[in-house]
Design an enzyme around this catalytic site. Structure first.
Site, PDB file in Angstrom:
ATOM      1  N   CYS A 183     -27.769 -28.645 -40.350  1.00 34.63           N
ATOM      2  CA  CYS A 183     -27.386 -30.001 -39.921  1.00 34.63           C
ATOM      3  C   CYS A 183     -28.330 -30.598 -38.874  1.00 34.63           C
ATOM      4  CB  CYS A 183     -25.953 -30.003 -39.410  1.00 34.63           C
ATOM      5  SG  CYS A 183     -24.787 -29.433 -40.655  1.00 34.63           S
ATOM      6  N   HIS A 189     -23.189 -34.121 -33.108  1.00 36.76           N
ATOM      7  CA  HIS A 189     -22.956 -33.610 -34.460  1.00 36.76           C
ATOM      8  C   HIS A 189     -21.461 -33.304 -34.583  1.00 36.76           C
ATOM      9  CE1 HIS A 189     -23.043 -31.419 -38.114  1.00 36.76           C
ATOM     10  NE2 HIS A 189     -22.833 -30.245 -37.553  1.00 36.76           N
ATOM     11  N   GLU A 210     -29.439 -29.613 -47.113  1.00 38.49           N
ATOM     12  CA  GLU A 210     -29.183 -28.200 -47.363  1.00 38.49           C
ATOM     13  C   GLU A 210     -28.552 -28.061 -48.739  1.00 38.49           C
ATOM     14  OE1 GLU A 210     -25.982 -26.853 -44.420  1.00 38.49           O
ATOM     15  OE2 GLU A 210     -26.657 -28.744 -43.572  1.00 38.49           O
TER      16      GLU A 210
END
Lengths: 415, 91
Positions: free
Chosen positions: A118, A245, A86
């Site tokens: 993500c 995550h 990103e």
């Protein structure tokens, strides 16, 4: 070698989380953030880029040690390079194109850059495993490198001390020493929302509350989808280890607690014990880097393998979340050999070897780093200016460095 | 005005119920919160709740009320009245 492969998945993994770091406590104190909130952050250090680093150098510096450990014949079988990011550097030209060149990968290799906050590396991994399992090019390998720059400064408030920078390289193929993907075992949940985004090359926006609610909902819904596809799957007993995550460890703790309460009404002490056993090993490395964006989940996986004691095969449940939002819960099998494969990357020692910055050094670098993704036709960057800082990183390997931009073409050199 | 949720003008009984559930879940998740500070014009952050506390309070309240508020309805800095209003809509 012949016959049907035993499975597909991650063959090797490596990480580059910068050559410098600042303590999360120093950022908290320096910004005057409420010290009572520090426990929620539960992070030790945040990795910090030097001004000659960008998404390309991070990616190359993560993947090169992995490739150096590979036999030349295996390296020649890398037929797809995916960079997930990103932190784009151009609307058209991919980060992968530069990475391909500076890693010296074969010309017989597809190049691609993916973006879904993500989640992007997980999307690439799942597509790669599916492609390899399709058997169109037996023995082919895929190199996926998640790579990102942090833009978090004082505007990010409580996210600043926990937002890292770096890259994670995954080699995917039919000899999955690190993680053998469970075929067809996945669950997905996606919907449009604006929880965090990067609308400009030097601007991150985030709504902490919406993002947390989206993450929690996605874990719950993507696991429900997983359970609908995998007969008998049970969150509490199917997975020996969990890797999620990790924007910061408090988020992971909250997500685990919520799912355990939702599915089993587990009492708090049982949830805490389960967390220590199955989740805590995954948080050690992330606590030394801050959020590595789409590499974060794979740093958590590496951390679990570096810190959990495995006596035999074990199943890992993985959860990937990318703002915007798309998410996936999937699983794979690891074992003692997986721990040995990850240990080759010496992630812990290399994280400890980074130069420690004080708050003033850190803020000076932040100001310079904001130029990193801003488009410029010409730019000069002199890595030698940072030689003293870099010299404080112990036993550093040779690194790829950005030396400038000429007519929009990024220039790099090994230092 | 004694500062309690129940005495606020312009709230209906359903909204009062939501506020009462939010108040209870807040004190359950963050017992240090001073109950006297729990007023509709304050945010959970004002009460000292961090981002994780806030997510847990809202999640628990939704479970208790048996509702699901769409994620896009949440945003940072909502006061308790605004939070109660988006939950009230789902009752």
């Amino acid at each position: 070698m012949s016959g049907t492969p035993a499975g597909y998945g991650i063959e090797a993994l490596d990480v580059y989380a910068g050559s410098a770091a600042v303590s999360a406590r120093a950022v908290f104190d320096g910004r005057g953030l409420d010290p009572r909130r520090f426990d929620n952050v539960a992070s030790d250090r945040r990795s910090v880029a030097l001004p000659f680093e960008d998404p390309v150098t991070h990616a190359v510096n993560a993947a090169r040690p992995l490739l150096d450990r590979l036999a030349p014949a295996d390296r020649d079988r890398i037929e797809l390079l995916v960079t997930s990011s990103e932190s784009g550097i151009d609307y058209s030209k991919s980060i992968a194109s530069y990475v391909h060149r500076h890693l010296g990968l074969p010309p017989t290799c597809r190049l691609l850059e993916t973006k879904q906050a993500c989640y992007a590396a997980t999307a690439a991994l799942q597509l790669a495993v599916g492609y390899l399992a399709g058997g169109l090019s037996p023995g082919a390998k895929v190199l996926i490198v998640s790579t990102d720059m942090s833009l978090a400064d004082e505007r990010a408030r409580y996210a600043e001390p926990v937002t890292g920078t770096g890259a994670v390289a995954l080699l995917v193929g039919d000899r999955p020493r690190v993680l053998t993907a469970d075929p067809g075992a996945f669950g997905v949940h996606s919907f449009e929302t604006l929880d965090s985004a990067r609308p400009g090359p030097d601007l991150d926006i985030a709504d902490a509350d919406r993002s947390l609610m989206a993450y929690l909902e996605c874990l719950s819904r993507s696991f429900a989808d997983y359970r609908s596809r995998v007969e008998g799957a049970d969150f509490a007993t199917t997975f020996d280890l969990l890797a999620l995550h990790t924007p910061f460890s408090g988020m992971v703790r909250a997500a685990h607690r919520r799912l355990m309460r939702e599915l089993y009404r587990s009492p708090a002490d049982a949830v805490a014990a389960d967390f220590e056993r199955r989740v805590a090993p995954s948080l050690v490395h992330p606590g030394q880097t801050g959020n590595l964006f789409s590499g974060s989940l794979y740093l958590a996986l590496a951390s679990a393998l570096d810190h959990a004691r495995l006596d035999g095969p074990a199943r890992v449940g993985l959860f990937s979340y990318g703002s915007g939002c798309s998410s996936e819960f999937f699983s794979g099998v690891v074992g003692p050999e997986a721990a040995a494969a990850v240990a080759e990357a010496r992630i812990g020692p290399r994280l400890r070897a980074r130069a420690d910055l004080d708050f003033a050094e850190y803020t000076a670098l932040l100001a310079e780093n904001t130029a990193c993704l801003r488009p410029a036709a010409h730019r000069d960057v002199d890595p030698a200016r940072y030689a003293a800082l870099l010299g404080r990183a112990a036993d550093r390997p040779e690194l790829l460095a950005l030396t400038g931009v000429r007519d929009h073409h990024r220039q790099y050199a090994w230092i | 005005m004694n500062g309690s949720a129940e005495s606020v003008p312009g709230t209906d009984s359903a909204e009062e119920r939501v506020l009462a559930v939010l108040r209870r879940t807040t004190l359950e998740i963050v017992p240090e919160v001073d109950p006297a500070l729990f007023t509709p014009d304050r945010t959970l952050s004002d009460l000292g709740c961090n981002s994780i506390d806030r997510a847990e309070i809202v999640t628990l309240a939704m479970e208790e009320l048996d509702i699901a508020v769409p994620v896009h309805e949440f945003h940072q800095g909502m006061d308790l009245a605004a939070l109660a209003a988006i939950m009230r809509k789902q009752l």
